[in-house]
Design a protein around this motif. Structure first.
Motif, PDB file in Angstrom:
ATOM      1  N   PRO A  55       5.697 -13.406   9.129  1.00  0.00           N
ATOM      2  CA  PRO A  55       4.292 -13.753   9.373  1.00  0.00           C
ATOM      3  C   PRO A  55       3.431 -12.584   9.813  1.00  0.00           C
ATOM      4  N   GLY A  56       3.833 -11.894  10.881  1.00  0.00           N
ATOM      5  CA  GLY A  56       3.040 -10.772  11.367  1.00  0.00           C
ATOM      6  C   GLY A  56       3.016  -9.611  10.396  1.00  0.00           C
ATOM      7  N   GLY A  57       4.144  -9.347   9.758  1.00  0.00           N
ATOM      8  CA  GLY A  57       4.223  -8.252   8.803  1.00  0.00           C
ATOM      9  C   GLY A  57       3.328  -8.468   7.593  1.00  0.00           C
ATOM     10  N   THR A  58       3.216  -9.697   7.144  1.00  0.00           N
ATOM     11  CA  THR A  58       2.351 -10.004   6.002  1.00  0.00           C
ATOM     12  C   THR A  58       0.892  -9.734   6.344  1.00  0.00           C
ATOM     13  N   ILE A  59       0.493 -10.102   7.557  1.00  0.00           N
ATOM     14  CA  ILE A  59      -0.874  -9.819   8.018  1.00  0.00           C
ATOM     15  C   ILE A  59      -1.083  -8.312   8.139  1.00  0.00           C
ATOM     16  N   LEU A  60      -0.102  -7.629   8.717  1.00  0.00           N
ATOM     17  CA  LEU A  60      -0.220  -6.190   8.936  1.00  0.00           C
ATOM     18  C   LEU A  60      -0.330  -5.427   7.621  1.00  0.00           C
ATOM     19  N   LEU A  61       0.440  -5.824   6.626  1.00  0.00           N
ATOM     20  CA  LEU A  61       0.372  -5.148   5.329  1.00  0.00           C
ATOM     21  C   LEU A  61      -1.021  -5.264   4.721  1.00  0.00           C
ATOM     22  N   ALA A  62      -1.578  -6.464   4.750  1.00  0.00           N
ATOM     23  CA  ALA A  62      -2.921  -6.664   4.199  1.00  0.00           C
ATOM     24  C   ALA A  62      -3.958  -5.842   4.954  1.00  0.00           C
ATOM     25  N   ALA A  63      -3.825  -5.789   6.271  1.00  0.00           N
ATOM     26  CA  ALA A  63      -4.780  -5.042   7.084  1.00  0.00           C
ATOM     27  C   ALA A  63      -4.678  -3.543   6.832  1.00  0.00           C
ATOM     28  N   HIS A  64      -3.458  -3.045   6.730  1.00  0.00           N
ATOM     29  CA  HIS A  64      -3.262  -1.607   6.531  1.00  0.00           C
ATOM     30  C   HIS A  64      -3.789  -1.164   5.174  1.00  0.00           C
ATOM     31  N   ARG A  65      -3.540  -1.945   4.150  1.00  0.00           N
ATOM     32  CA  ARG A  65      -4.063  -1.592   2.833  1.00  0.00           C
ATOM     33  C   ARG A  65      -5.598  -1.618   2.845  1.00  0.00           C
ATOM     34  N   ALA A  66      -6.157  -2.538   3.606  1.00  0.00           N
ATOM     35  CA  ALA A  66      -7.618  -2.644   3.666  1.00  0.00           C
ATOM     36  C   ALA A  66      -8.241  -1.422   4.338  1.00  0.00           C
ATOM     37  N   ILE A  67      -7.651  -0.964   5.448  1.00  0.00           N
ATOM     38  CA  ILE A  67      -8.238   0.196   6.131  1.00  0.00           C
ATOM     39  C   ILE A  67      -8.013   1.462   5.304  1.00  0.00           C
ATOM     40  N   GLU A  68      -6.895   1.539   4.592  1.00  0.00           N
ATOM     41  CA  GLU A  68      -6.664   2.688   3.711  1.00  0.00           C
ATOM     42  C   GLU A  68      -7.652   2.715   2.553  1.00  0.00           C
ATOM     43  N   SER A  69      -8.123   1.547   2.124  1.00  0.00           N
ATOM     44  CA  SER A  69      -9.012   1.494   0.959  1.00  0.00           C
ATOM     45  C   SER A  69     -10.309   2.253   1.185  1.00  0.00           C
ATOM     46  N   ILE A  70     -10.732   2.413   2.434  1.00  0.00           N
ATOM     47  CA  ILE A  70     -11.970   3.164   2.705  1.00  0.00           C
ATOM     48  C   ILE A  70     -11.722   4.535   3.334  1.00  0.00           C
ATOM     49  N   THR A  71     -10.482   4.843   3.706  1.00  0.00           N
ATOM     50  CA  THR A  71     -10.215   6.102   4.404  1.00  0.00           C
ATOM     51  C   THR A  71      -9.357   7.084   3.616  1.00  0.00           C
ATOM     52  N   LEU A  72      -8.670   6.628   2.593  1.00  0.00           N
ATOM     53  CA  LEU A  72      -7.821   7.530   1.819  1.00  0.00           C
ATOM     54  C   LEU A  72      -8.509   7.971   0.537  1.00  0.00           C
ATOM     55  N   ASP A  73      -8.390   9.242   0.226  1.00  0.00           N
ATOM     56  CA  ASP A  73      -8.817   9.776  -1.053  1.00  0.00           C
ATOM     57  C   ASP A  73      -8.066   9.064  -2.188  1.00  0.00           C
ATOM     58  N   ARG A  74      -8.731   8.903  -3.318  1.00  0.00           N
ATOM     59  CA  ARG A  74      -8.124   8.181  -4.438  1.00  0.00           C
ATOM     60  C   ARG A  74      -6.755   8.729  -4.833  1.00  0.00           C
ATOM     61  N   GLU A  75      -6.654  10.025  -5.050  1.00  0.00           N
ATOM     62  CA  GLU A  75      -5.392  10.588  -5.521  1.00  0.00           C
ATOM     63  C   GLU A  75      -4.311  10.525  -4.448  1.00  0.00           C
ATOM     64  N   ALA A  76      -4.707  10.670  -3.189  1.00  0.00           N
ATOM     65  CA  ALA A  76      -3.736  10.529  -2.096  1.00  0.00           C
ATOM     66  C   ALA A  76      -3.197   9.107  -2.060  1.00  0.00           C
ATOM     67  N   ALA A  77      -4.103   8.132  -2.216  1.00  0.00           N
ATOM     68  CA  ALA A  77      -3.677   6.729  -2.202  1.00  0.00           C
ATOM     69  C   ALA A  77      -2.774   6.414  -3.381  1.00  0.00           C
ATOM     70  N   HIS A  78      -3.128   6.925  -4.557  1.00  0.00           N
ATOM     71  CA  HIS A  78      -2.315   6.654  -5.743  1.00  0.00           C
ATOM     72  C   HIS A  78      -0.954   7.342  -5.659  1.00  0.00           C
ATOM     73  N   LEU A  79      -0.924   8.526  -5.068  1.00  0.00           N
ATOM     74  CA  LEU A  79       0.360   9.215  -4.888  1.00  0.00           C
ATOM     75  C   LEU A  79       1.255   8.407  -3.956  1.00  0.00           C
ATOM     76  N   LYS A  80       0.667   7.932  -2.857  1.00  0.00           N
ATOM     77  CA  LYS A  80       1.442   7.095  -1.928  1.00  0.00           C
ATOM     78  C   LYS A  80       2.010   5.871  -2.635  1.00  0.00           C
ATOM     79  N   ASP A  81       1.171   5.219  -3.414  1.00  0.00           N
ATOM     80  CA  ASP A  81       1.619   4.010  -4.115  1.00  0.00           C
ATOM     81  C   ASP A  81       2.723   4.313  -5.119  1.00  0.00           C
ATOM     82  N   SER A  82       2.664   5.474  -5.739  1.00  0.00           N
ATOM     83  CA  SER A  82       3.688   5.828  -6.724  1.00  0.00           C
ATOM     84  C   SER A  82       5.027   6.145  -6.064  1.00  0.00           C
ATOM     85  N   LEU A  83       4.968   6.662  -4.823  1.00  0.00           N
ATOM     86  CA  LEU A  83       6.195   7.017  -4.113  1.00  0.00           C
ATOM     87  C   LEU A  83       6.797   5.832  -3.355  1.00  0.00           C
ATOM     88  N   MET A  84       5.971   4.834  -3.071  1.00  0.00           N
ATOM     89  CA  MET A  84       6.421   3.713  -2.239  1.00  0.00           C
ATOM     90  C   MET A  84       7.671   3.004  -2.759  1.00  0.00           C
TER      91      MET A  84
END
Length: 409
Positions: free
Chosen positions: A281-310
């Motif tokens: 339960p808490g982890g599901t909320i945390l994942l959504a929140a973390h992706r949301a804050i990254e959506s406005i603070t991470l550079d596009r290529e940095a975010a895409h690189l992270k997603d590719s390595l995940m």
């Protein structure tokens, strides 16, 4: 391993039937001193009985450690910085706990002068791999005892018979076959086996322990705010909380809104497919929140690189390579990306769903001046898009022309 080679062993001990049998089996088979270690990872069980049982077996050195803050701060949060999910869905609640248990076991072994460690994982599962890879990474010369791969107690009946012969207390509900097995910690609960083995059959409601049914959740949404600093959550609704306290609060909110249920067939590292029912339960909320804050603070290529390595990072954790050099390398990259991940996310929790309804950050890369449909006062020259498109289309045009001449793709 020769029995005479082991003088003192540290056992990962829960106090349940299996590890109680293992404790006695180690004493009788290896004729060695057994040290028990019980970790409080927020599984929600009283750990006092585990100590009393160990004392009943004559164990002189008993460790019962509260590792909840360490678990969330040093294992769960680093994993969530990467938005980690295994095979697209699983939040790795069991996988991330094993390296911490193994780490503490090795620390205790060195503290008490033990030459071996033991665990209660079966020979069919992933946990044996996770424990033992961690043991070897932390103490290469350690001796490992895995009773389920050694003994002849190959059935529940034989296990119960051994318990009776050695006067090991057996809970009444342990008579006969258990309906399913459960592993739990502060991040999740995991249920597997028995009545859950047929993936075509819907899990009975009795399986779920950490969440209410989404259908039974309130008809009114719950709106919360989570604050982040350097990629980690630090407060809920403006109240600063320690890592374990914060995850506990998110668990409460997730449970009340029916959030975090997952029925999954996954690919185990040992080769077979396995069906599990998870609640995070808490982890599901945390994942959504973390992706949301990254959506406005991470550079596009940095975010895409992270997603590719995940996926690779998730696989390393799932397979037991937390202490591997490649996981540490990925962690360093991920952590570097989080320096600007600061701010607040507002979420709406409603009948099993988590929806972001707002995000703000002092490090935001989002510019209303640039994206507006109104006059941007020269912030973005739309004429520039023509050249951008033509340059990106060049290879497509060349390929199409070659195709018209009969050329291969």
């Amino acid at each position: 391993m020769a029995v005479k080679d082991v003088k003192k062993v540290v056992l990962a001990y829960s106090g349940g039937l299996d590890t109680s049998v293992i404790l006695k089996w180690l004493q009788t088979t290896y004729n060695c001193e057994v040290v028990t270690f019980t970790a409080d990872l927020g599984q929600g069980e009283e750990l006092g009985p585990a100590r009393k049982k160990a004392e009943m077996f004559g164990v002189k050195e008993i460790f019962v450690d509260d590792l909840r803050e360490t678990f969330v701060r040093d294992f769960v949060f680093p994993m969530f910085r990467a938005n980690t999910v295994y095979e697209g869905q699983y939040l790795l609640g069991t996988s991330i706990a094993r390296p911490l248990i193994a780490q503490r076991q090795i620390e205790i072994a060195e503290q008490v002068g033990a030459d071996a460690v033991a665990h209660g994982a079966t020979g069919k599962g992933n946990d044996q791999v996770r424990f033992e890879l961690s043991y070897y990474a932390l103490k290469p010369d350690i001796k490992i005892i895995a009773p389920w791969r050694e003994w002849d107690l190959t059935s529940r009946t034989k296990l119960l018979d051994f318990a009776e012969q050695h006067q090991i207390p057996i809970a009444k509900d342990k008579r006969g076959e258990a309906p399913f097995s459960v592993d739990a910690n502060l991040l999740h609960s995991s249920s597997e086996g028995k009545i859950l083995e047929d993936p075509a059959q819907e899990a009975d409601e009795i399986v779920y322990q950490r969440t209410i049914r989404p259908e039974d959740a309130p008809d009114k949404a719950t709106v919360i705010a989570i604050d982040f600093e350097n990629g980690d959550p630090v407060a809920v609704d403006g109240v600063a909380l320690s890592p374990a306290a914060l995850l506990t609060r998110l668990n409460e909110l997730g449970k009340a809104n029916g959030i975090g249920r997952l029925d999954l067939v996954e690919n185990r590292f040992v080769g077979m497919k396995s069906r599990g029912v998870y609640e995070t339960p808490g982890g599901t909320i945390l994942l959504a929140a973390h992706r949301a804050i990254e959506s406005i603070t991470l550079d596009r290529e940095a975010a895409h690189l992270k997603d590719s390595l995940m996926p690779r990072y998730a696989e390393l954790i799932y397979n037991g390579f937390w202490f591997s050099p490649e996981r540490r390398m990925l962690q360093a990259l991920i952590d570097t990306s989080q320096h600007s991940v600061n701010g607040r996310v507002r979420l709406k929790l409603y009948k099993g769903n988590v929806t972001c309804v707002g995000r703000e950050s002092p490090n935001s890369l989002y510019s209303m001046k640039v994206v507006t449909f109104e006059d941007d006062q020269g912030a973005y020259d739309q004429v520039d898009a023509k050249g951008f498109i033509k340059l990106n289309a060049l290879r497509l045009r060349l390929g199409a022309m070659a195709g018209r001449r009969g050329g291969a793709l």
